[in-house]
Scaffold this active site. Structure first.
Site, PDB file in Angstrom:
ATOM      1  N   ASP A 455     -47.675  -4.297  65.874  1.00 22.63           N
ATOM      2  CA  ASP A 455     -47.409  -5.736  66.295  1.00 22.63           C
ATOM      3  C   ASP A 455     -47.306  -5.686  67.998  1.00 22.63           C
ATOM      4  O   ASP A 455     -47.566  -6.909  68.282  1.00 22.63           O
ATOM      5  CB  ASP A 455     -45.768  -5.909  66.081  1.00 22.63           C
ATOM      6  CG  ASP A 455     -45.766  -6.668  64.336  1.00 22.63           C
ATOM      7  OD1 ASP A 455     -46.784  -7.474  64.149  1.00 22.63           O
ATOM      8  OD2 ASP A 455     -45.129  -6.184  63.757  1.00 22.63           O
ATOM      9  N   CYS A 502     -44.202   4.508  65.639  1.00 20.35           N
ATOM     10  CA  CYS A 502     -44.249   4.427  64.050  1.00 20.35           C
ATOM     11  C   CYS A 502     -45.433   3.325  63.666  1.00 20.35           C
ATOM     12  O   CYS A 502     -45.554   3.136  62.385  1.00 20.35           O
ATOM     13  CB  CYS A 502     -43.043   3.999  63.449  1.00 20.35           C
ATOM     14  SG  CYS A 502     -42.538   2.310  63.839  1.00 20.35           S
TER      15      CYS A 502
HETATM   16  C1  PEP Z   1     -45.648  -1.991  63.538  1.00 21.58           C
HETATM   17  O1  PEP Z   1     -45.569  -3.362  63.937  1.00 21.58           O
HETATM   18  O2  PEP Z   1     -46.394  -1.317  64.345  1.00 21.58           O
HETATM   19  C2  PEP Z   1     -44.885  -1.627  62.583  1.00 21.58           C
HETATM   20  C3  PEP Z   1     -44.927  -0.271  62.073  1.00 21.58           C
HETATM   21  O3  PEP Z   1     -44.332  -2.289  61.485  1.00 21.58           O
HETATM   22  P1  PEP Z   1     -45.135  -3.279  60.621  1.00 21.58           P
HETATM   23  O4  PEP Z   1     -46.527  -2.795  60.545  1.00 21.58           O
HETATM   24  O5  PEP Z   1     -44.394  -3.035  59.333  1.00 21.58           O
HETATM   25  O6  PEP Z   1     -44.836  -4.557  61.221  1.00 21.58           O
HETATM   26 MG    MG Z   2     -44.004  -4.493  63.057  1.00 15.84          MG
END
Ligand code: PEP
Ligand code: MG
Length: 570
Positions: A455, A502
């Site tokens: 994101d 992450c």
């Molecule tokens: C991200 O946005 O990098 C993330 C780990 O969350 P998601 O992919 O679930 O939005």
């Molecule tokens: Mg995310």
């Protein structure tokens, strides 16, 4: 030769099963009176055939994947044997001279519309099952065998426009060797599920379903982002050797499962797993994960027909916490909205869903939903090292408001005398530019950061992460993104608090080494990537990684960054 976005590693060689995007078409003109009985027989045979297919699928899925996955087909079986449905179809054939498939399609779509309008959330969600089932009966009326993703008697590579969550949930990973989809992105649902099931996958492959035919031999090399249709003997030989090399590499890495992810100059980096369900804990431990760095609870909410209650959430969290035996488990509060919908929440349509009521914004709008999660989290905290992570934060006010909810959940448990953790570490996802700028303030009032690079890239570069038309603009290694990460890491280190990455970047070897050089001490990724990232870290000196990171942070384009990283680590 095709390419797309390689989202789950590995090399596969198998025949294609193409799932067509096109709805089946058939003649809808009225049938002559003398053929009415024939159409009724066709319908009855289609029902009998559907029952046979579903009974078989249900038994196989139960055996291979357990009761919860089998429940999807149990529900289909109940619907297909519904007398009222059969009577309505037969009436349409008799009284209005419909063909069998046309009558089925009409009756099903009337049922689906009626179900979607109901107030009962459970029945509303059953509309998806009804639509799926309708498609099966229509195909059986036409004498076309419906495509079953659950059972294959041979190894296959699935080629599709896109796979739905329920389709991916029942994929048999012992037979599905690879996945190719036309839509999807690095961070789409198919990508995340394919990586968690360790099925090599390439998404965003334009025109794949029209260029590839059922039965074509496909060589899918997700290591080098190549797809070859009907390879020549010499291409086949090459792909076979790539596959062997990949398998060999996996075997070598397996031997390093219990070794620490430590640089040559002795600095420990923590490698944790991103998981989506309690069933992922085992494979995560198998790959050497040192805890869960991101538990995406959305999947728990997506698998059920209605909101999971507090007890169900508590049991899921507790099961992961117990599996991790004292290692940290970072559980993120519900992050729906954006691309992830939950039928039972009745989310209003938004013009810009990714900029809309997503993540924590939605939870604030639905206090009971948030409180239920927080109570489950606090209760799970009694069983181990649980940490709470809040997604989509863009202001300090949101953190403060969240803490008020947390206190309320705590008080209610206290009041009711239910065992719970008195305090759990609280972290925020850094995934908006606002959170990056506010990092020094945010870290002051929280315990850790987790950088969501998927994101963060989307919002920093204003590039929709799902839109394959602009997929080439989605540059996680853009200096703009890297500077945001650096600012965040520095803010956390200044306060002596931990920072994890992450997003998908953590699982890519070159990016992971760069992140370590930038000061990140924890990386959380799909378990399938852990062995390779660990192996790379163990071959480096932190001092050298720092020098390289410093040099890279001075570059001005993503192309330069990628060239530099390739130059150092190939
Ligand atoms: C991200 O946005 O990098 C993330 C780990 O969350 P998601 O992919 O679930 O939005
Ligand atoms: Mg995310």
């Amino acid at each position: 030769m095709f390419s797309g976005i390689s989202v789950s590693p590995g090399v596969a060689l198998a025949q294609a099963v193409v799932l067509s995007n096109e709805p089946v078409s058939f003649d809808r003109s009225p049938v002559a009176a003398e053929f009415i009985e024939r159409e009724i027989d066709k319908f009855k045979n289609a029902i009998a055939e559907s029952v046979k297919q579903l009974t078989l699928i249900e038994a196989q899925v139960r055996k291979k994947m357990g009761d919860d996955k089998a429940a999807i087909f149990e529900a289909h079986l109940m619907l297909v044997e519904d007398e009222e449905l059969s009577e309505a179809v037969i009436e349409k054939i008799k009284d209005r001279c419909f063909t069998a498939p046309a009558a089925v399609e009409d009756v099903i779509s009337e049922h689906v519309s009626a179900m979607e309008e109901l107030d009962d959330e459970y029945l509303k969600a059953r509309a998806v099952d009804m639509r799926d089932l309708g498609q099966r009966i229509v195909l059986n009326c036409l004498g076309i065998a419906p495509q079953s993703l659950e059972i294959f008697d041979r190894e296959v590579i699935i080629v599709a426009g896109e796979l739905t969550p329920s389709q991916t949930a029942v994929l048999d990973s012992s037979k599905v060797m690879g996945i190719i989809t036309e839509r999807g992105s690095r961070t789409s649902h198919t990508a995340i599920m394919a990586a968690s099931m360790e099925i090599p996958a390439i998404v965003g492959v334009e025109g794949a379903t029209s260029a590839i035919c059922n039965g074509d031999m496909i060589a899918l090399d997700a290591e080098h982002n190549h797809i070859i249709v009907n390879p020549t003997p010499s291409q086949l030989e090459h792909v076979e050797s790539q596959r062997e090399q990949y398998m060999l590499e996996c075997k070598q890495f397996e031997g390093g499962r219990d070794l620490p992810a430590q640089t040559r100059d002795g600095v420990r980096i923590k490698l944790a797993a991103n998981i989506g369900s309690p069933a992922d804990s085992g494979p995560a431990l198998g790959k050497g994960a040192e805890g869960v760095g991101l538990y995406r609870v959305e999947f728990l909410f997506m698998e059920t027909a209605e909101q999971p209650d507090e007890e169900m959430q508590y049991q899921a969290f507790k099961s992961v916490v117990e599996d991790m035996k004292g290692m940290p488990v970072v559980i993120r509060t519900l992050d729906v909205g954006g691309d992830k919908d939950l039928p039972y929440l009745d989310l209003p349509k938004e013009d810009n869903p990714f900029l809309g009521c997503r993540g924590i914004r939605l939870c604030f709008e639905r206090p009971r939903l948030l409180l239920r999660q927080l109570r489950a989290l606090l209760r799970a905290g009694v069983h181990g090292d649980v940490r709470i992570l809040v997604p989509m934060i863009s202001s300090l006010d949101e953190v403060r408001r969240f803490k008020e909810f947390l206190a309320e959940a705590q008080n209610s448990l206290e009041h009711e005398g239910i065992a719970h953790a008195k305090e759990l570490p609280l972290g925020v996802m850094i995934e908006t530019p606002a959170a990056v700028f506010l990092a020094p303030h945010l870290i002051h009032e929280t315990d850790f950061f987790s950088i969501g690079t998927n994101d963060l890239t989307q919002y920093t570069l204003a590039v929709d992460r799902q839109n394959e038309r602009i997929a080439d603009l989605f540059e996680q290694l853009s200096p703009a993104v890297l500077l945001g990460i650096k600012h965040t890491v520095d803010a956390a280190r200044e306060e002596g608090k931990p920072v994890c990455v992450c997003g998908q970047m953590a699982g890519d070897v070159n990016s992971a080494l760069l992140l370590v050089g930038m000061g990140v001490e924890e990386l959380s990724m799909s378990p399938v990537h852990i062995p390779r990232v660990k192996n790379a870290i163990r071959r480096q000196d932190l001092a050298r990684l720092r020098e390289i990171a410093k040099e890279v942070l001075g570059l001005s384009t993503a192309t330069e960054v990628k060239m530099k990283l390739d130059e150092y680590w190939g």
